[in-house]
Design an enzyme around this catalytic site. Structure first.
Site, PDB file in Angstrom:
ATOM      1  N   TYR A   1     -18.349 -15.716  -6.393  1.00 43.55           N
ATOM      2  CA  TYR A   1     -16.896 -15.702  -6.511  1.00 43.55           C
ATOM      3  C   TYR A   1     -16.476 -15.403  -5.115  1.00 43.55           C
ATOM      4  O   TYR A   1     -15.588 -16.293  -4.710  1.00 43.55           O
ATOM      5  CB  TYR A   1     -16.533 -14.666  -7.750  1.00 43.55           C
ATOM      6  CG  TYR A   1     -14.756 -14.743  -7.753  1.00 43.55           C
ATOM      7  CD1 TYR A   1     -14.159 -15.727  -8.496  1.00 43.55           C
ATOM      8  CD2 TYR A   1     -14.370 -13.522  -7.227  1.00 43.55           C
ATOM      9  CE1 TYR A   1     -12.765 -15.763  -8.459  1.00 43.55           C
ATOM     10  CE2 TYR A   1     -12.771 -13.503  -7.476  1.00 43.55           C
ATOM     11  CZ  TYR A   1     -12.048 -14.578  -7.711  1.00 43.55           C
ATOM     12  OH  TYR A   1     -10.772 -14.546  -8.030  1.00 43.55           O
TER      13      TYR A   1
ATOM     14  N   SER B   1      -7.650 -14.560  -3.444  1.00 48.32           N
ATOM     15  CA  SER B   1      -8.174 -13.219  -3.785  1.00 48.32           C
ATOM     16  C   SER B   1      -8.270 -12.246  -2.752  1.00 48.32           C
ATOM     17  O   SER B   1      -8.671 -12.931  -1.551  1.00 48.32           O
ATOM     18  CB  SER B   1      -9.460 -13.656  -4.727  1.00 48.32           C
ATOM     19  OG  SER B   1     -10.121 -12.320  -4.879  1.00 48.32           O
TER      20      SER B   1
END
Length: 256
Positions: free
Chosen positions: A135, A122
């Protein structure tokens, strides 16, 4: 799907034999039917399940040349309000899932003297992301792990790639903002996976400007860097909407 499919190769259209795995076998089989590939149940947080998946795929298709790790889940909200169970679930899937997969897939590649480990991480691996603390921590961990693995495997014929997309239009990102970058489609990320398989690079951001922008920003004084990141990176605490509730309830239920 709470966990996105893991694919041993990017797409059959590129001339590869493909198998996909997901914790929800029905969903994997539905996707596999659309793509004309095979599907298997796969829980990336379970090393035994991962080893069984690779054994099944190897028996079915032969040695695995490319292994793509793509499973991920995300909770959005103030860090102090995140439950321990939710934090643990993200670590088990996002970080340990990658570690488990590489440990399972890499030895056979090393023994053959070739292979490619591609991980869809990500842009949160390199950006400060308010509202996505755990996250982001898992994705920073993934990038750090891949850097170390790349150093260990140097000279052994196994290539490593970390693909770092911005916000993608999937259930994982429902109710969030993409900030200064456009909202990506899954197809755009898939194309980056295919390109990395054909022309390997270690770090790939999608869109491409994110990587150079972060490198330049990190050279600036902290106060200026904070303002720049504040303009680029979405504050998900302000952006999040109620449509995330069903998604987040589904992945915490799956982990029980």
């Amino acid at each position: 799907m709470p966990q996105s499919a893991n694919r041993t190769v990017p797409v059959s259209a590129a001339g590869a034999k493909v198998a996909i795995g997901d914790i929800h076998l029905d969903a994997a089989q539905e996707t596999a039917a659309e793509l004309g590939v095979s599907a298997h149940r796969l829980d990336v947080s379970d090393p035994e399940c991962l080893n069984a998946f690779l054994t099944e795929v190897t028996h079915e298709l032969g040695p695995i040349d490319i292994f793509v790790s793509n499973a991920g889940i995300m909770w959005v909200g103030p860090f102090a309000e995140e439950s321990n169970a939710v934090a643990r679930a993200q670590i088990e899937v996002n970080l340990l899932g990658v570690i488990n997969g590489i440990k399972a897939a890499a030895p056979a590649m090393v023994a053959r003297g070739g292979g490619h480990l591609i991980t869809v991480a990500s842009a949160g691996s390199i950006l400060p992301t308010p509202g996505e603390a755990t996250y982001a921590a898992t994705k920073h961990g993934v990038l750090g792990y891949l850097k170390a693995i790349r150093a260990e495997l140097r000279g052994k014929g196994v290539r490593i790639t970390s693909i770092m997309p911005g916000v993608v239009d999937t259930a994982l990102a429902a109710g969030t903002s993409s900030g200064a970058a456009k909202l990506l489609t899954p197809a755009e990320v898939a194309r980056s996976v295919v390109k990395s398989a054909l022309r390997p690079r270690f770090e790939i951001t999608v869109p491409g400007f994110i990587g150079p922008a972060v490198k330049v920003a990190n050279l600036l004084p902290l106060a200026i860097r904070d303002r720049l990141f504040g303009a680029m990176v979405p504050n998900q605490l302000l952006a999040r909407k109620n449509q995330r509730q069903d998604y987040e309830a589904s992945f915490t239920a799956t982990r029980r």
